[in-house]
Design a protein around this motif. Structure first.
Motif, PDB file in Angstrom:
ATOM      1  N   LEU A 136      18.637  32.975  52.116  1.00 30.68           N
ATOM      2  CA  LEU A 136      18.199  32.421  50.832  1.00 30.68           C
ATOM      3  C   LEU A 136      16.697  32.603  50.652  1.00 30.68           C
ATOM      4  CD1 LEU A 136      20.173  29.062  50.430  1.00 30.68           C
ATOM      5  CD2 LEU A 136      20.488  31.178  49.141  1.00 30.68           C
ATOM      6  N   LEU A 137      15.935  32.388  51.710  1.00 27.31           N
ATOM      7  CA  LEU A 137      14.488  32.586  51.631  1.00 27.31           C
ATOM      8  C   LEU A 137      14.165  34.015  51.220  1.00 27.31           C
ATOM      9  CD1 LEU A 137      12.979  30.727  54.733  1.00 27.31           C
ATOM     10  CD2 LEU A 137      12.688  30.125  52.326  1.00 27.31           C
ATOM     11  N   GLU A 138      14.876  34.985  51.812  1.00 26.20           N
ATOM     12  CA  GLU A 138      14.643  36.393  51.476  1.00 26.20           C
ATOM     13  C   GLU A 138      14.970  36.672  50.009  1.00 26.20           C
ATOM     14  OE1 GLU A 138      16.215  40.904  52.586  1.00 26.20           O
ATOM     15  OE2 GLU A 138      16.461  39.301  54.077  1.00 26.20           O
ATOM     16  N   ALA A 139      16.062  36.101  49.516  1.00 28.51           N
ATOM     17  CA  ALA A 139      16.444  36.317  48.113  1.00 28.51           C
ATOM     18  C   ALA A 139      15.474  35.621  47.161  1.00 28.51           C
ATOM     19  CB  ALA A 139      17.867  35.817  47.885  1.00 28.51           C
ATOM     20  N   PHE A 140      15.002  34.429  47.546  1.00 33.65           N
ATOM     21  CA  PHE A 140      14.118  33.646  46.670  1.00 33.65           C
ATOM     22  C   PHE A 140      12.707  34.230  46.579  1.00 33.65           C
ATOM     23  CE2 PHE A 140      16.359  29.205  47.092  1.00 33.65           C
ATOM     24  CZ  PHE A 140      17.492  29.749  46.500  1.00 33.65           C
ATOM     25  N   LYS A 141      12.318  35.077  47.533  1.00 35.66           N
ATOM     26  CA  LYS A 141      10.918  35.523  47.604  1.00 35.66           C
ATOM     27  C   LYS A 141      10.470  36.295  46.361  1.00 35.66           C
ATOM     28  CE  LYS A 141      11.626  39.926  50.060  1.00 35.66           C
ATOM     29  NZ  LYS A 141      11.404  40.666  51.308  1.00 35.66           N
ATOM     30  N   HIS A 142      11.423  36.799  45.588  1.00 29.80           N
ATOM     31  CA  HIS A 142      11.076  37.571  44.386  1.00 29.80           C
ATOM     32  C   HIS A 142      10.832  36.674  43.176  1.00 29.80           C
ATOM     33  CE1 HIS A 142      12.118  41.222  46.543  1.00 29.80           C
ATOM     34  NE2 HIS A 142      13.285  40.698  46.861  1.00 29.80           N
ATOM     35  N   TYR A 143      10.923  35.355  43.352  1.00 31.88           N
ATOM     36  CA  TYR A 143      10.862  34.432  42.221  1.00 31.88           C
ATOM     37  C   TYR A 143       9.748  33.402  42.385  1.00 31.88           C
ATOM     38  CZ  TYR A 143      15.416  36.415  41.104  1.00 31.88           C
ATOM     39  OH  TYR A 143      16.426  37.284  40.785  1.00 31.88           O
ATOM     40  N   ASP A 144       9.473  32.699  41.297  1.00 32.27           N
ATOM     41  CA  ASP A 144       8.496  31.622  41.285  1.00 32.27           C
ATOM     42  C   ASP A 144       8.876  30.556  42.321  1.00 32.27           C
ATOM     43  OD1 ASP A 144       6.243  30.220  39.657  1.00 32.27           O
ATOM     44  OD2 ASP A 144       7.835  28.710  39.825  1.00 32.27           O
ATOM     45  N   VAL A 189      11.677  27.719  41.593  1.00 31.05           N
ATOM     46  CA  VAL A 189      13.079  28.002  41.267  1.00 31.05           C
ATOM     47  C   VAL A 189      14.019  27.438  42.341  1.00 31.05           C
ATOM     48  CG1 VAL A 189      12.493  30.124  40.037  1.00 31.05           C
ATOM     49  CG2 VAL A 189      13.187  30.238  42.447  1.00 31.05           C
ATOM     50  N   SER A 190      15.265  27.234  41.924  1.00 29.25           N
ATOM     51  CA  SER A 190      16.312  26.806  42.848  1.00 29.25           C
ATOM     52  C   SER A 190      17.518  27.725  42.656  1.00 29.25           C
ATOM     53  CB  SER A 190      16.666  25.343  42.595  1.00 29.25           C
ATOM     54  OG  SER A 190      17.557  24.859  43.581  1.00 29.25           O
ATOM     55  N   PHE A 191      18.663  27.312  43.194  1.00 31.96           N
ATOM     56  CA  PHE A 191      19.884  28.113  43.128  1.00 31.96           C
ATOM     57  C   PHE A 191      20.201  28.602  41.712  1.00 31.96           C
ATOM     58  CE2 PHE A 191      21.718  26.551  47.271  1.00 31.96           C
ATOM     59  CZ  PHE A 191      22.101  27.790  47.738  1.00 31.96           C
ATOM     60  N   ASP A 192      20.089  27.714  40.742  1.00 33.13           N
ATOM     61  CA  ASP A 192      20.544  28.027  39.385  1.00 33.13           C
ATOM     62  C   ASP A 192      19.877  29.276  38.829  1.00 33.13           C
ATOM     63  OD1 ASP A 192      21.925  27.368  36.831  1.00 33.13           O
ATOM     64  OD2 ASP A 192      19.882  27.051  36.131  1.00 33.13           O
ATOM     65  N   THR A 193      18.549  29.325  38.881  1.00 30.95           N
ATOM     66  CA  THR A 193      17.807  30.450  38.316  1.00 30.95           C
ATOM     67  C   THR A 193      18.107  31.749  39.053  1.00 30.95           C
ATOM     68  OG1 THR A 193      16.021  28.990  37.604  1.00 30.95           O
ATOM     69  CG2 THR A 193      15.486  31.332  37.831  1.00 30.95           C
ATOM     70  N   SER A 247       7.890  12.107  45.130  1.00 29.32           N
ATOM     71  CA  SER A 247       7.423  13.463  45.471  1.00 29.32           C
ATOM     72  C   SER A 247       8.044  13.932  46.780  1.00 29.32           C
ATOM     73  CB  SER A 247       5.893  13.483  45.625  1.00 29.32           C
ATOM     74  OG  SER A 247       5.497  12.666  46.722  1.00 29.32           O
ATOM     75  N   THR A 248       7.965  15.263  47.010  1.00 28.28           N
ATOM     76  CA  THR A 248       8.396  15.837  48.295  1.00 28.28           C
ATOM     77  C   THR A 248       7.518  15.326  49.429  1.00 28.28           C
ATOM     78  OG1 THR A 248       9.171  17.825  47.177  1.00 28.28           O
ATOM     79  CG2 THR A 248       8.845  17.977  49.552  1.00 28.28           C
ATOM     80  N   ARG A 249       6.214  15.132  49.124  1.00 31.12           N
ATOM     81  CA  ARG A 249       5.285  14.618  50.148  1.00 31.12           C
ATOM     82  C   ARG A 249       5.732  13.237  50.627  1.00 31.12           C
ATOM     83  NH1 ARG A 249       0.905  16.606  53.224  1.00 31.12           N
ATOM     84  NH2 ARG A 249       0.219  17.824  51.445  1.00 31.12           N
ATOM     85  N   ARG A 295      10.375  26.053  50.504  1.00 31.99           N
ATOM     86  CA  ARG A 295       9.581  27.216  50.074  1.00 31.99           C
ATOM     87  C   ARG A 295       8.455  26.768  49.138  1.00 31.99           C
ATOM     88  NH1 ARG A 295      10.537  30.750  45.732  1.00 31.99           N
ATOM     89  NH2 ARG A 295       9.394  32.715  45.950  1.00 31.99           N
ATOM     90  N   ALA A 296       8.780  25.893  48.186  1.00 33.21           N
ATOM     91  CA  ALA A 296       7.760  25.383  47.259  1.00 33.21           C
ATOM     92  C   ALA A 296       6.738  24.525  48.005  1.00 33.21           C
ATOM     93  CB  ALA A 296       8.422  24.576  46.153  1.00 33.21           C
ATOM     94  N   TYR A 297       7.207  23.786  48.997  1.00 38.10           N
ATOM     95  CA  TYR A 297       6.350  22.875  49.744  1.00 38.10           C
ATOM     96  C   TYR A 297       5.282  23.632  50.531  1.00 38.10           C
ATOM     97  CZ  TYR A 297       5.327  18.693  52.572  1.00 38.10           C
ATOM     98  OH  TYR A 297       4.725  17.613  53.172  1.00 38.10           O
ATOM     99  N   TYR A 298       5.688  24.726  51.182  1.00 39.52           N
ATOM    100  CA  TYR A 298       4.755  25.500  52.001  1.00 39.52           C
ATOM    101  C   TYR A 298       4.068  26.616  51.227  1.00 39.52           C
ATOM    102  CZ  TYR A 298       6.649  23.087  56.048  1.00 39.52           C
ATOM    103  OH  TYR A 298       7.021  22.132  56.945  1.00 39.52           O
ATOM    104  N   GLY A 299       4.630  27.004  50.084  1.00 40.98           N
ATOM    105  CA  GLY A 299       4.033  28.074  49.295  1.00 40.98           C
ATOM    106  C   GLY A 299       4.277  29.451  49.861  1.00 40.98           C
ATOM    107  N   GLU A 300       5.165  29.566  50.852  1.00 38.26           N
ATOM    108  CA  GLU A 300       5.482  30.861  51.461  1.00 38.26           C
ATOM    109  C   GLU A 300       6.797  30.747  52.236  1.00 38.26           C
ATOM    110  OE1 GLU A 300       3.531  31.998  55.082  1.00 38.26           O
ATOM    111  OE2 GLU A 300       2.411  30.116  55.188  1.00 38.26           O
TER     112      GLU A 300
END
Length: 404
Positions: free
Chosen positions: A56-64, A67-71, A134-136, A204-209
């Motif tokens: 999933l991380l590999e697939a998500f890397k092309h997006y903002d 994003v989550s599963f839906d997008t 928040s996630t934090r 992914r959003a939490y770490y930014g990478e």
């Protein structure tokens, strides 16, 4: 300037998503398979689930990052597949929250002599606030809960570990040798025990990478597996296989498991530690699963990241499971089994399809890549399909069912 989020904090979020379902569901689900085959089943599941999360991380890397599963699923696999996946994600997240809310009410009723339905309402209103914030905030409370769980776990399990009987642990007094067939019916619960995938986008959003998110995922699944193995050995070394009959007859409900376990523990302090640990496991998973479902629904409904928008997402995330818990409470392991069968869609099949599609892009060679090549894609998909089939076969009476 804020510091970088810690890998340990992220690993605790992933572990906390997993452990509630696993700790409280695996002992009853694995009673037929018993020690050796239960260990094999959950270790194999952990390996597959970790790699599918990386896919999933590999697939998500092309997006903002938001994003989550839906997008991503809609863009890569089309509307029809996305609808099926969205339904599966919401069903599993909802039924897990439902199971945790119901179980928390039952346990709190026993601890504080309060009506279980009122306890469930108070539980949701109080602890879903961390997710709304928040996630934090979830990171912070997850670290506290994991540390708290480890302490109560060590104290409680050390009391059990002192009494482990190897003849009970390996069922040597029983002449039955057909443990392996029961492991098939256990796999859906084992899969749910590592079903953190709706939190991959949050990480992914939490770490930014992707790279740091990858290590947080691995750390979380390793923590979860370690706790599961110690827990199973402690329980299976104290409760004989036949003593699981009443627990299974009650749908694997947590209060029945704890009461049965309490009957073989002499120390009141150890009993209290086990009960405290179980409550912390449910709470941590409630918050972790709630965060993943919260982010998924925010993406799905396109709710804004404002107080008002987050309040709408909170209502969509927590109110349906709470209402169903009050109206229709039923067996914990039964609920987890249904969740596992549906979760194969978005923990195995969709990640494999997404990463296969992503690798057809010319720019996919840059950045994060999950290991194993095309062979691993096939293995993850086959594992998911067979796990779902085993649940259906078990429901239809086509697999052996252990009743004690």
């Amino acid at each position: 300037m804020k510091g970088k989020p810690s890998l340990f904090g992220g690993a605790c979020i992933i572990a906390s998503v997993c452990v509630g379902a696993g700790m409280l569901g695996l002992p009853s689900a694995g009673a037929g398979a018993w020690t050796t085959w239960s260990v094999i089943a959950i270790s194999l599941t952990m390996a597959v689930m970790t790699i599918s999360g990386w896919m999933l991380l590999e697939a998500f890397k092309h997006y903002d990052l938001k994003v989550s599963f839906d997008t991503v699923t809609k863009d890569m696999l089309g509307d029809n597949v996305n609808r099926i996946n969205n339904l599966a994600v919401y069903f599993v997240g909802g039924i897990l929250l439902y199971a945790y809310v119901t179980s928390s009410g039952i346990i709190l009723e026993g601890m504080f002599n309060i009506n279980s339905k009122i306890a469930s309402v108070l539980f949701v209103l109080l602890f879903s606030g961390f997710v709304w914030h928040s996630t934090r905030a979830v990171d912070r409370i997850s670290v506290v809960l994991i540390v708290f769980m480890v302490l109560s776990f060590v104290f409680g399990v050390s009391g059990l570990a002192l009494n482990v009987d190897t003849s009970i642990l390996f069922d040597t007094m029983n002449k039955e040798t057909s443990y392996a067939p029961y492991a098939m019916a256990m796999l859906p619960v084992a899969l749910t025990s590592f079903g953190y995938h709706h939190s991959v986008s949050s990480m992914r959003a939490y770490y930014g990478e992707e790279r740091r998110a990858k290590y947080a995922i691995l750390g979380g699944t390793v923590i979860a597996l370690s706790l599961y193995l110690i827990w199973l050995v402690a329980i299976y070394g104290n409760l004989s296989r036949n003593e699981f009959g009443p627990v299974i007859a009650q749908g694997g409900n947590v209060d029945v498991l704890l009461a049965t376990l309490g009957s073989v523990i002499a120390s009141e302090e150890v009993k209290s530690a086990i009960n405290t640990f179980s409550m912390a496991a449910i709470l941590s998973s409630f918050i972790g699963v709630g965060l993943g479902l919260f982010d998924f629904l925010a993406d799905f409904f396109k709710f804004e990241d404002t107080k008002e928008g987050r309040a709408k997402t909170w209502a969509a995330t927590f109110l349906p499971p709470l209402i169903l818990s009050i109206l229709f409470p039923f067996g914990f392991v039964i609920a987890i089994g249904y969740a596992g069968a549906a979760a194969t869609v978005w923990t195995c099949i969709i990640p494999a399809l997404l990463v296969r599609k992503a690798r057809q892009r010319e720019d996919n060679d840059k950045g994060f890549k999950a290991p194993g090549g095309n062979a691993m894609i096939g293995l993850v998909m086959v594992f998911g399909i067979f796990t779902a089939l085993f649940h259906i076969m078990s429901m239809l009476g086509m697999l052996p069912v252990f009743t004690g």
